[in-house]
Design a protein around this motif. Sequence first.
Motif, PDB file in Angstrom:
ATOM      1  N   UNK A   1       0.827  -1.208   0.000  1.00 21.22           N
ATOM      2  CA  UNK A   1       0.000   0.000   0.000  1.00 21.22           C
ATOM      3  C   UNK A   1       0.862   1.258   0.000  1.00 21.22           C
ATOM      4  N   UNK A   2       1.954   1.229   0.753  1.00 21.72           N
ATOM      5  CA  UNK A   2       2.854   2.380   0.808  1.00 21.72           C
ATOM      6  C   UNK A   2       3.716   2.466  -0.449  1.00 21.72           C
ATOM      7  N   UNK A   3       4.184   1.325  -0.916  1.00 27.04           N
ATOM      8  CA  UNK A   3       5.052   1.306  -2.094  1.00 27.04           C
ATOM      9  C   UNK A   3       4.306   1.778  -3.339  1.00 27.04           C
ATOM     10  N   UNK A   4       3.024   1.429  -3.437  1.00 27.20           N
ATOM     11  CA  UNK A   4       2.240   1.776  -4.624  1.00 27.20           C
ATOM     12  C   UNK A   4       1.771   3.229  -4.619  1.00 27.20           C
ATOM     13  N   UNK A   5       1.927   3.916  -3.501  1.00 27.99           N
ATOM     14  CA  UNK A   5       1.429   5.291  -3.412  1.00 27.99           C
ATOM     15  C   UNK A   5       2.254   6.208  -4.317  1.00 27.99           C
ATOM     16  N   UNK A   6       1.613   7.146  -5.024  1.00 27.96           N
ATOM     17  CA  UNK A   6       2.342   7.999  -5.969  1.00 27.96           C
ATOM     18  C   UNK A   6       3.388   8.913  -5.338  1.00 27.96           C
ATOM     19  N   UNK A   7       3.361   9.089  -4.015  1.00 25.49           N
ATOM     20  CA  UNK A   7       4.380   9.931  -3.373  1.00 25.49           C
ATOM     21  C   UNK A   7       5.597   9.126  -2.925  1.00 25.49           C
ATOM     22  N   UNK A   8       5.679   7.879  -3.323  1.00 26.01           N
ATOM     23  CA  UNK A   8       6.766   7.008  -2.874  1.00 26.01           C
ATOM     24  C   UNK A   8       8.149   7.574  -3.204  1.00 26.01           C
ATOM     25  N   UNK A   9       8.253   8.310  -4.306  1.00 24.11           N
ATOM     26  CA  UNK A   9       9.554   8.838  -4.713  1.00 24.11           C
ATOM     27  C   UNK A   9       9.958  10.094  -3.952  1.00 24.11           C
ATOM     28  N   UNK A  10       9.092  10.587  -3.099  1.00 22.69           N
ATOM     29  CA  UNK A  10       9.451  11.732  -2.262  1.00 22.69           C
ATOM     30  C   UNK A  10      10.313  11.265  -1.092  1.00 22.69           C
ATOM     31  N   UNK A  11      10.968  12.220  -0.424  1.00 23.66           N
ATOM     32  CA  UNK A  11      11.697  11.895   0.795  1.00 23.66           C
ATOM     33  C   UNK A  11      10.742  11.234   1.788  1.00 23.66           C
ATOM     34  N   UNK A  12      11.244  10.267   2.560  1.00 26.17           N
ATOM     35  CA  UNK A  12      10.341   9.403   3.325  1.00 26.17           C
ATOM     36  C   UNK A  12       9.487  10.165   4.331  1.00 26.17           C
ATOM     37  N   UNK A  13      10.002  11.283   4.850  1.00 28.17           N
ATOM     38  CA  UNK A  13       9.226  12.042   5.829  1.00 28.17           C
ATOM     39  C   UNK A  13       7.968  12.647   5.194  1.00 28.17           C
ATOM     40  N   UNK A  14       8.117  13.195   3.990  1.00 23.87           N
ATOM     41  CA  UNK A  14       6.967  13.803   3.312  1.00 23.87           C
ATOM     42  C   UNK A  14       6.030  12.721   2.782  1.00 23.87           C
ATOM     43  N   UNK A  15       6.606  11.676   2.213  1.00 17.83           N
ATOM     44  CA  UNK A  15       5.803  10.526   1.777  1.00 17.83           C
ATOM     45  C   UNK A  15       4.979   9.985   2.947  1.00 17.83           C
ATOM     46  N   UNK A  16       5.629   9.793   4.090  1.00 15.63           N
ATOM     47  CA  UNK A  16       4.919   9.286   5.262  1.00 15.63           C
ATOM     48  C   UNK A  16       3.902  10.267   5.802  1.00 15.63           C
ATOM     49  N   UNK A  17       4.230  11.557   5.751  1.00 16.36           N
ATOM     50  CA  UNK A  17       3.283  12.566   6.211  1.00 16.36           C
ATOM     51  C   UNK A  17       2.022  12.598   5.371  1.00 16.36           C
ATOM     52  N   UNK A  18       2.176  12.399   4.071  1.00 19.05           N
ATOM     53  CA  UNK A  18       1.006  12.370   3.188  1.00 19.05           C
ATOM     54  C   UNK A  18       0.180  11.110   3.438  1.00 19.05           C
ATOM     55  N   UNK A  19       0.855   9.975   3.630  1.00 17.49           N
ATOM     56  CA  UNK A  19       0.129   8.749   3.974  1.00 17.49           C
ATOM     57  C   UNK A  19      -0.665   8.947   5.267  1.00 17.49           C
ATOM     58  N   UNK A  20      -0.027   9.573   6.248  1.00 18.06           N
ATOM     59  CA  UNK A  20      -0.704   9.822   7.525  1.00 18.06           C
ATOM     60  C   UNK A  20      -1.870  10.789   7.337  1.00 18.06           C
ATOM     61  N   UNK A  21      -1.654  11.843   6.561  1.00 16.82           N
ATOM     62  CA  UNK A  21      -2.702  12.836   6.313  1.00 16.82           C
ATOM     63  C   UNK A  21      -3.935  12.177   5.693  1.00 16.82           C
ATOM     64  N   UNK A  22      -3.704  11.351   4.687  1.00 21.29           N
ATOM     65  CA  UNK A  22      -4.830  10.691   4.016  1.00 21.29           C
ATOM     66  C   UNK A  22      -5.557   9.739   4.969  1.00 21.29           C
ATOM     67  N   UNK A  23      -4.791   9.022   5.769  1.00 22.54           N
ATOM     68  CA  UNK A  23      -5.401   8.121   6.750  1.00 22.54           C
ATOM     69  C   UNK A  23      -6.239   8.903   7.763  1.00 22.54           C
ATOM     70  N   UNK A  24      -5.696   9.984   8.292  1.00 18.93           N
ATOM     71  CA  UNK A  24      -6.403  10.766   9.310  1.00 18.93           C
ATOM     72  C   UNK A  24      -7.681  11.384   8.756  1.00 18.93           C
ATOM     73  N   UNK A  25      -7.611  11.887   7.546  1.00 22.22           N
ATOM     74  CA  UNK A  25      -8.811  12.481   6.949  1.00 22.22           C
ATOM     75  C   UNK A  25      -9.878  11.413   6.705  1.00 22.22           C
ATOM     76  N   UNK A  26      -9.461  10.271   6.204  1.00 25.17           N
ATOM     77  CA  UNK A  26     -10.435   9.219   5.909  1.00 25.17           C
ATOM     78  C   UNK A  26     -11.040   8.641   7.185  1.00 25.17           C
ATOM     79  N   UNK A  27     -10.236   8.540   8.232  1.00 24.19           N
ATOM     80  CA  UNK A  27     -10.673   7.853   9.447  1.00 24.19           C
ATOM     81  C   UNK A  27     -11.425   8.755  10.411  1.00 24.19           C
TER      82      UNK A  27
END
Length: 245
Positions: free
Chosen positions: A112-138
Amino acid sequence: MPVPDTFDAFVPSNFADLFATADIPPYIGLTELRELERNVVNKFQPSYLHAQKLCSKMILNHSLRCYYFALAILQSFPSKTPSIPQISRDELIGRVYLACILHDLGLSSHEEAIAHPTRDMTFEIHGGILAYEHLRAEYAPDLHLNNSQIADVAQSIMLHTVSFQTGLSSAAGMLLYASAFIDVVGYDAAPPNTKERAITHDTVREIEEAFPLDGMTLRFGGQIREMLDAKPNCLVSHSISERTM
């Protein structure tokens, strides 16, 4: 645990400045820390389960150590500073829990993380976007978290490896940075005359016993080297030192 009911919502970003006037805190055990957190773990259980799904056991233990380190650091954290906006204790603990438990989603090897389009970003920003999307959805649809709360958690994650020397950080952001720094470099390697004002070594050891390191430093060092090779401009490269590798 004697902690204030509010804390400064914005604090110095520099580690030494943050704790310059703090008293050396007493030892506090994990049992007391768990009493302080009240219902936050149950309230945000979906985020724990999300992190558990995406992250390795090593990363999950690191995240939990960071969280309990952060709770212990509250004993020394600025509170009721004149002219500084305040954040309630319960509100801050909730944000810190989410920031800590989700802060390394960007290191996930889950599909799920590898397939995300922000995977090529630095891991902190990639992870922050993953967290942001999770928090908004949840939490956003039922108004359990508002835009400002979600933004603070996500931004704290995106900046958690950056060592700023001036300016202010949010309380949640600085607690995440300080706790992650201590956990990654180790208490002995953290800045003297500062670490003692943040958290006691006995508290650190007790939390490490509950959530074992399991060779994290060596494995983190390998991951960091891989990131530097693949992404020389990643955020962590601006604050990395040999002792973290």
